[in-house]
Design an enzyme around this catalytic site. Sequence first.
Site, PDB file in Angstrom:
ATOM      1  CG  ASP A 535      16.586 -10.547  63.121  1.00  0.00           C
ATOM      2  OD1 ASP A 535      16.528  -9.975  62.020  1.00  0.00           O
ATOM      3  OD2 ASP A 535      16.721 -11.774  63.230  1.00  0.00           O
ATOM      4  CD  GLU A 541      16.265 -15.212  62.045  1.00  0.00           C
ATOM      5  OE1 GLU A 541      15.252 -14.630  62.442  1.00  0.00           O
ATOM      6  OE2 GLU A 541      16.897 -16.046  62.732  1.00  0.00           O
ATOM      7  CD  GLU A 809      20.948 -14.380  67.806  1.00  0.00           C
ATOM      8  OE1 GLU A 809      21.849 -14.676  66.992  1.00  0.00           O
ATOM      9  OE2 GLU A 809      19.764 -14.707  67.650  1.00  0.00           O
TER      10      GLU A 809
HETATM   11  C1  BGC Z   1      15.719 -13.569  65.975  1.00  0.00           C
HETATM   12  C2  BGC Z   1      15.411 -12.857  67.248  1.00  0.00           C
HETATM   13  C3  BGC Z   1      13.958 -13.060  67.517  1.00  0.00           C
HETATM   14  C4  BGC Z   1      13.812 -14.520  67.784  1.00  0.00           C
HETATM   15  C5  BGC Z   1      12.505 -14.980  68.276  1.00  0.00           C
HETATM   16  C6  BGC Z   1      15.527 -15.017  66.251  1.00  0.00           C
HETATM   17  O1  BGC Z   1      15.894 -15.840  65.231  1.00  0.00           O
HETATM   18  O2  BGC Z   1      16.978 -13.275  65.496  1.00  0.00           O
HETATM   19  O3  BGC Z   1      16.055 -11.762  67.573  1.00  0.00           O
HETATM   20  O4  BGC Z   1      13.380 -12.234  68.429  1.00  0.00           O
HETATM   21  O5  BGC Z   1      14.236 -15.283  66.702  1.00  0.00           O
HETATM   22  O6  BGC Z   1      12.794 -15.747  69.327  1.00  0.00           O
END
Ligand code: BGC
Length: 970
Positions: A535, A541, A809
């Site tokens: 992500d 993460e 984001e």
């Molecule tokens: C991530 C996202 C992910 C989401 C779920 C986030 O913390 O960075 O991209 O899909 O959580 O809602």
Amino acid sequence: MGMIWLLLGVAVLPMGSYASGGGILPTALRCEYRVEPQGIDETAPRLTWRVESGDRGAKQAAYQILVASSAELLAKNTGDLWDSGKVAGRDTVNIAYTGKPLGSRQQCFWKVGTWNDAGEAKWSSPALWTMGLLQPSDWRADYISFRDATSVWKDKTNLFLPPAHQYRKEFYAAKKIQRATVYATALGIHELHLNGQRVGDARFAPGWADYHQRAYYNTYDVTRLVKSGPNAIGAWLGDGWYSGYIGFGLLTGIGTEAIGRNTYGKTPSFMTQLEIEYTDGTRETIVTDKSWKETGDGPVREGDFLMGEYYDARKVTPGWTKPGFDDSQWNTAILAAENGSVPATFYEFRNPENPDDKTKIKGRPVDLGFKRPPKLEAFPGEPVRPIQEIKPVAITSPTNGVYIFNLGQNFAGVVRLKVKGPAGMKIQLRYGEMLYPDGRLMNENYRKARAIDHYVLRGDKNGEEWTPRFTFHGFQYVEVTGYPGKPGKDAITGIVLHSDTPLTSNFECSDPMSNRLFRNIVWTQRANFLDLPTDCPQRDERFGWTGDAQIYVHTATLNADVAAFYTKWLRELMESQRPSGAFPGYAPYPFQHGWDFGTAWCDAGVICPYTIWQAYADTRVIERCWPDMVEFLNWRKATSKDFLGIMHGNNWGDWLSVGERTPLDYVDTVYFAYSANLMSQMAAAIGKQPEAADYAELFSNIKKAFGQKYLKPDGSLTVDTQTAYALALFMDLMPDDLRAKTGTILADKLRFGETADNSGMTTGFLGTRTLLPVLTSVGENDLAVRHFQSRKFPSWGYEVEQGATTIWERWDSFTKEHGFQGKNGKQNAEMNSFAHYSFGAVCEWMIGDLAGIQSDSPGYDKIKIHPMPPTPGSNHEREPIHWVKAHYDSIHGRIASEWRQAKGKFELNVEIPANTTATVYLPASSADQITVGGKPLAKAEGVKFLRLEGGRAVLAVASGQYRFACLASR
Ligand code: BGC
């Protein structure tokens, strides 16, 4: 034709390079999508090539594959392993080997010959693949480790960052060497060296897998590194994903002892096997065992993905991977199993027994002692490599002695530090994607990822250089503290790291904002395709979030050759399937957070394999994922009510939507339908006709139920959000006769939602991906293009105008007005990644609709060129895009589309790879208005007028390069 167009035409006409002379030339030979892979374990590997030709309409009439056990035999045209014979047909993609059974270590030299229609043959240059260790019994090595006396860390406030260990062994090669191959794996990250040289250039090997279930090994040909006489082999070993800090474990109090490290085990271990073949036919094998030495007292004092690396150059051990090094102070390595069992408690969320209850964190006992992963497989992906170097564009000094290097581009990777100074001097490097307005480094958004590297100088008079090996960061700025004197620009060089997926696209158009946007999308993909599709590369993460992956996977296939990369990650995704049958929120799935699934995220298990099949004509991926996908659909059927989705799992829904919320049961219904529909298509592709019919029926039942619950006779929906409309149209849930009406309702919502400072868009992750493709498909292309070019919040242009060099984001992750607090001053600066690719999924519309490059059959074997220029004057704020130039390097070769409209004339340059055909759509109202290369259509070679359809002239086009022109029909 205006002067500008002439110039443009000249600049772009030489598109691609073709073989000269007659015949077709087979090139770009690949095995399992990779160039000359070493140590694969597919026993029926698939072979792919491209054909090149200077002739229009060139086709392969037949091919012959020869696979030989030696280069000499191949040169004599003897395929002792496999001679396919002359096979009639155009196939060039994923042709499975059906020769003699392939054993461990087999070298396979191969080439392909191709014939054109005139019977002329041409042979490719030779290529090679080798087989890995296919039987568990081939491994004579043991996993080794060090005696780990530390206890399992439980402290939430202080970090535990152990040193990386070094392992070494000397050996004597008594005779002349014919071939030497090394196989290596680790629970942790390893970096192998032989006789003072690094083996290969892969980073973070062997990659992230669920080590409880499998691990990967890499194979390297080291014939040139091993010498007759004394040799030494050595390896670095760090924590990596196996035992280092990962994800948001520390932040949210989950994982081993609720601190997010030691997820798979306590102590990293390593296994390698070096096999030497002598020219006399004898063999020798060097394996990891208790004869190896190890030390944890080397220079890497800390090495952690999230936290960073601490390197004390005074502790460097020069020559440690060369023979003759004095390792008498080193310890004897132990077998990994000798560390015994390590009891600990593992915390993670659990689904509640009763769906109305909340999820809760629960602990369970685990043993963190060494366990051999049940499966050891050849690494099937593209390794992470250093891909590019970036020089700083500016150095600033917000406070005395602190220097901030601006690399001009947000990316993922590391730096090379260059410094000259006294021994013992310590330099600190901190990383950030952004700066505060006062010039300080902003890294609140790294959360618990400390992302600090340290380097302690050894005091070399000639200066010293250092690059960390066990960490990476997502950053544009590097804050350097403790540097001796004022650093010059060469003190810091950015090193871009990502999985080595070759880039395959380009996009340019008349609106410079869009060109920056395209670059931002590609940079964000590069920053996140690091062993798995993550992500984000910066905060704590860096997970393979499945929702993000399914939204973006189509764009990913356009921007890079991700076939091997996804082949690997799809294993992790299938393997992470929950006991219920749902696919989880991220894969690999080290620990559960909240529920173990979320709707639309779980559907990645169907959407990603489908998209890889579509992009690369890969039916094996469907076959391999089939049982898991069926289980998933069974779960979907079991949880649905009367063919409708329900509220369940994590409530991410249309994540990060702006001002409108689409209920979860609605999202669940449309994704249930979508998955059923894709399953039906995939079943048909692998010859499962009854299943294809069953899933088609399921889809139509869901569509019916959807219609009854959500659809009103006027084409509107009871869920009145842009995302609801966009998803229903994209996923084919509207009756044909209502599509246009529903499309107008969606368009009006966007159109009339627009104000002086708001673009009107309300969609989040799910809706945004579908918004522009849907608008274009329902006849609202002018609106789609206008919105695409918007600079108002929320929009792509808004973000670009705030200075983005990547996709953020949130649209307003940073605003010139409110800094990191977003457009309304309310954003949480911590939950804000500046390299998050989901909103970059608009790229599939940029290349597929605006430029018009589309696949018309799996693997772009048939191509559609269907450019969608906006009507001149259709945007009151700025000039609508009036030229576009794009290409996509498909598995068959380059597809290019370049159009320009001016003064009522539409011009289109097209390139179609040899051995494929295309249907080209021109905005002309009759065939007579069309010229090809300046000549009337009727006289053009390789082009056939098919019909007029929806204001377009439709042409059948053979491979080759064309210049079309017509009067634009409006
Ligand atoms: C991530 C996202 C992910 C989401 C779920 C986030 O913390 O960075 O991209 O899909 O959580 O809602």
